[in-house]
Structure formats: C-alpha cells, structure tokens
Design an enzyme around this catalytic site. Structure first.
Site, PDB file in Angstrom:
ATOM      1  N   GLY A   1       0.923  -1.094   0.006  1.00 28.08           N
ATOM      2  CA  GLY A   1      -0.052  -0.182  -0.043  1.00 28.08           C
ATOM      3  C   GLY A   1       0.772   1.254   0.017  1.00 28.08           C
ATOM      4  O   GLY A   1       0.562   2.214   0.573  1.00 28.08           O
TER       5      GLY A   1
ATOM      6  N   GLY B   1      -0.424   5.097  -1.482  1.00 28.26           N
ATOM      7  CA  GLY B   1      -1.474   5.564  -0.375  1.00 28.26           C
ATOM      8  C   GLY B   1      -1.075   6.980   0.461  1.00 28.26           C
ATOM      9  O   GLY B   1       0.515   7.364   0.381  1.00 28.26           O
ATOM     10  N   GLN B   2      -1.844   7.500   1.059  1.00 29.90           N
ATOM     11  CA  GLN B   2      -1.541   8.625   1.792  1.00 29.90           C
ATOM     12  C   GLN B   2      -0.351   8.446   2.791  1.00 29.90           C
ATOM     13  O   GLN B   2       0.718   9.138   2.763  1.00 29.90           O
ATOM     14  CB  GLN B   2      -2.706   9.386   2.702  1.00 29.90           C
ATOM     15  CG  GLN B   2      -2.601  10.655   3.082  1.00 29.90           C
ATOM     16  CD  GLN B   2      -3.463  10.967   4.552  1.00 29.90           C
ATOM     17  OE1 GLN B   2      -4.147  10.185   4.817  1.00 29.90           O
ATOM     18  NE2 GLN B   2      -3.455  12.197   4.713  1.00 29.90           N
TER      19      GLN B   2
ATOM     20  N   ASP C   1       2.076  -1.872  -4.381  1.00 31.01           N
ATOM     21  CA  ASP C   1       0.771  -1.436  -4.234  1.00 31.01           C
ATOM     22  C   ASP C   1       0.005  -2.287  -5.610  1.00 31.01           C
ATOM     23  O   ASP C   1       0.487  -2.700  -6.221  1.00 31.01           O
ATOM     24  CB  ASP C   1       0.563   0.226  -4.675  1.00 31.01           C
ATOM     25  CG  ASP C   1      -0.667   0.667  -3.692  1.00 31.01           C
ATOM     26  OD1 ASP C   1      -1.738   0.099  -4.137  1.00 31.01           O
ATOM     27  OD2 ASP C   1      -0.357   1.363  -2.925  1.00 31.01           O
TER      28      ASP C   1
ATOM     29  N   TYR D   1     -15.457  -0.696   8.767  1.00 21.25           N
ATOM     30  CA  TYR D   1     -14.053  -0.220   8.860  1.00 21.25           C
ATOM     31  C   TYR D   1     -13.489  -0.407  10.241  1.00 21.25           C
ATOM     32  O   TYR D   1     -12.665  -1.151  10.562  1.00 21.25           O
ATOM     33  CB  TYR D   1     -13.718   1.082   8.589  1.00 21.25           C
ATOM     34  CG  TYR D   1     -12.333   1.554   8.541  1.00 21.25           C
ATOM     35  CD1 TYR D   1     -11.074   0.970   8.216  1.00 21.25           C
ATOM     36  CD2 TYR D   1     -12.096   2.826   9.358  1.00 21.25           C
ATOM     37  CE1 TYR D   1      -9.762   1.661   8.299  1.00 21.25           C
ATOM     38  CE2 TYR D   1     -11.040   3.209   9.490  1.00 21.25           C
ATOM     39  CZ  TYR D   1      -9.906   2.617   9.134  1.00 21.25           C
ATOM     40  OH  TYR D   1      -8.247   3.410   9.058  1.00 21.25           O
TER      41      TYR D   1
ATOM     42  N   LYS E   1     -10.800  -3.391  12.054  1.00 23.89           N
ATOM     43  CA  LYS E   1      -9.848  -2.785  12.789  1.00 23.89           C
ATOM     44  C   LYS E   1     -10.030  -3.530  14.227  1.00 23.89           C
ATOM     45  O   LYS E   1      -8.815  -3.802  14.550  1.00 23.89           O
ATOM     46  CB  LYS E   1      -9.821  -1.295  12.898  1.00 23.89           C
ATOM     47  CG  LYS E   1      -9.420  -0.539  11.386  1.00 23.89           C
ATOM     48  CD  LYS E   1      -8.024  -0.965  11.078  1.00 23.89           C
ATOM     49  CE  LYS E   1      -7.300  -0.398   9.700  1.00 23.89           C
ATOM     50  NZ  LYS E   1      -6.243  -0.891   9.297  1.00 23.89           N
TER      51      LYS E   1
ATOM     52  N   ILE F   1      -5.139  11.827   9.627  1.00 22.58           N
ATOM     53  CA  ILE F   1      -3.815  11.891   9.181  1.00 22.58           C
ATOM     54  C   ILE F   1      -3.967  13.254   8.136  1.00 22.58           C
ATOM     55  O   ILE F   1      -4.382  12.997   7.056  1.00 22.58           O
ATOM     56  CB  ILE F   1      -3.082  10.950   8.955  1.00 22.58           C
ATOM     57  CG1 ILE F   1      -3.209   9.778   9.670  1.00 22.58           C
ATOM     58  CG2 ILE F   1      -1.736  11.294   8.506  1.00 22.58           C
ATOM     59  CD1 ILE F   1      -2.518  10.061  11.085  1.00 22.58           C
TER      60      ILE F   1
END
Ligand code: AKB
Length: 321
Positions: free
Chosen positions: A8, A11-12, A34, A142, A146, A172
């Site tokens: 990943g 991503g951000q 990714d 989500y 988690k 973030i």
C-alpha cells in the site's frame, strides 16, 4: 541490514512512510508495492512491485523474492468507502492482515507494522480522553475490521510469538498525497480548496470534534514504535495515539488567519454519522510511557506548514486564487 516491504505504498501514509524508510535504511533495502501504479513518485523512486494484498501467494512470492524481514501493511479500505462496499472492506482489511500474520508465524518475516484506527471506538465509548482500554463497539465496517484485526494481532503475538506492532491512527493530515475514502479527509481537502478556490463545502457539521495528527508526527510515531526494543511494547493489540483535536470551525478559523477571505459552508453527508460515533480526544499515555511518544505539531504549526507546502505545490499549475 533488514529488507523492508511496504504494502500500500502509493497511499497517503504509505507513500510518505516509504520515502522516510528509504532515507533511513537506503533505497536498495526498501521495496514499495501497491495494487496499481497510482503514485508515480513512488513508482519511479526505487524498487516497486505490483502486489494485491489479498493474494497470499503473491505476497509470499514477493517476500521471498526480496528476502523481506519487515512488512508495513498500509493497504486498507477506510471508513467512508467501507460503508459503500462492506464485503470488499472486510475482504481486503482482514485477509491482507492474515497473510502477513501467517508469514510471520511461519518464520518467513520477523516483524510487522499494521495500522489500526480511532474507528475501533463507537458511540458507547467515552468520547473525551478515550482510555487505552475501554468499550469498543464500532458501528462501521472499517471499525469492525480494525477491532477484529487488533484481537488477531494480540492473539498471534501471545500464541505464536509474532512481533506485530500497531497504532490507532487518528485522522492524518498531509500535503503530498491525498487521503482516499475516510471520514477525516475533510481536514486535508479544506487546505487544498482554501488555496485553489477560496471556499470549501464541508461534509461534516461545524462543531464535529475529532482527533487528528500531522503526517510528520504520524511517520515519527510509526518508525518510533517499530524501533523500540520488543520488551517495551506492552500492548500487542494497538496503541492509542493523540496529537490535536479540532472541529471544522476551528480549522477554518486557523486557515482564515492566513487567508482572510476564505469562506466555508457545511453540508453534512453520510460521514457525519460515522464522525459522531468516534471519540473527540484520545488518552495516549501508554504510548508515551512505553515508547516515548510525543507529538510536535499543533493546529497553528500544522496550518502554516500545510499552506506553505501547498502554495508551493500549486504554484506551477496556476491554480492558486
Ligand atoms: C478514516 O477517516 O476512515 C481514517 C481513520 C480515522 O482511520 N482516516
């Protein structure tokens, strides 16, 4: 020297983490991966592999090909998108985690970083200074993934000795790569719109307070927990992490100090319900005690840095108003 795989990486958080890890360990020891080439800066800046985090054989082959010791599993479907595609969110968020946990259990890799989130909390959680150990009844897909992931991380550590470490990230905020599909994304979008349009329509109500953090602090925390000697990591589910808490109104006012004509309107959508179920502020004393966590950026410092960097980024595109 350890070989590190970031899953990943476009991503951000993954993209900035990849750059920082290259700085620390040398580009030749960092493998970015990714599912697509969605961030050409990352693709062109070193070793890059196309990798579907849901595909166990592909993940294992990549780990073996590059002789990987450490995996940062940053691929995930976030809260907003997860509500639209519940089964896809479950599939990606859970199976990718099992794949790396099982590779560590088999001794193929030595250490894992896996991000959790404030989304593990829900409407029954104490919302102010939310404790490390408290009620966790998440109401989003989500959040459920988690929370379940946290239980499995702790289980794999306790039963198989897997060295997995985790942080419950707040929202973030960063200027390099846009976030995708989260409820806290407004706090990034607002800076871009302030510079390019002078106005912003916020998808959360003005008084919705949420825990947030500037990217530089998030990266420091991620590397900090991974560099800490294993015996100091007392929590193997996930650590609470805090920096700043603010509302859309407060971030708007902080931007207005730099851009006096900036205006905002509020049009809450389905993400308001998600935000309302999350804490307003977080008690991160365990992270402070166990691995010396301390944030550096407050709202003012972050706002000034965001606007400076974004003005520079948009300069050549003539998008600045
Ligand atoms: C989201 O909004 O879904 C994420 C998170 C708080 O984990 N940024």
């Amino acid at each position: 020297m350890s070989k590190i795989l970031i899953i990943g990486a476009c991503g951000q958080i993954g993209s900035e983490l990849t750059h920082k890890l290259k700085e620390i360990h040398g580009s030749e020891n960092i493998i970015a991966s990714d599912i697509s080439r969605s961030n050409m800066d990352i693709v062109n800046s070193g070793i890059f592999e196309i990798l579907d985090a849901k595909d166990y054989d592909a993940v294992k082959a990549c780990v073996e090909k590059h002789d990987i010791d450490i995996v940062y599993l940053m691929a995930a479907m976030l809260s907003g998108t997860g509500e639209k595609f519940p089964m896809k969110a479950w599939d990606l968020n859970m199976n990718s985690l099992f794949h790396v946990l099982n590779l560590a259990k088999e001794g193929v890799i030595k250490q894992i970083f896996w991000p959790s989130s404030i989304a593990v909390f829900g409407p029954t959680t104490p919302a102010l200074e939310t404790p490390q150990h408290t009620i966790c009844e998440p109401t989003t897909v989500y959040g459920i993934t988690k929370q379940t992931g946290e239980r499995w991380c702790e289980y794999y550590h306790n039963n198989y000795g897997v060295d997995v470490r985790s942080i419950r990230y707040p929202g973030i905020i960063s200027w390099k790569t846009m976030p995708g599909g989260g409820t806290t994304d407004y706090a990034v979008e607002i800076y871009h719109k302030a510079i390019t349009q002078g106005s912003y329509e916020c998808f959360l109500a003005e008084d919705t307070e949420l825990p947030m953090m500037f990217m530089e602090d998030a990266i420091a925390a991620t590397i900090g927990i991974m560099d800490t000697p294993s015996e100091h990591i007392k929590i193997r589910s996930s650590y609470n992490l805090a920096a700043i808490s603010f509302t859309p109104k407060a971030i708007f006012q902080a931007i207005q100090k730099h851009i006096p004509n900036f205006s905002i309107s509020y049009k809450p959508d389905f993400r308001q319900r998600i935000a309302d179920s999350w804490p307003k502020s977080i008690d991160d004393s365990s992270a402070k005690t166990d691995w010396n966590w301390q944030h550096k950026f407050d709202l003012e410092k972050m706002t000034s840095e965001m606007l400076t960097q974004l003005r520079d980024k948009y300069k050549s595109t003539e998008k600045i108003i």
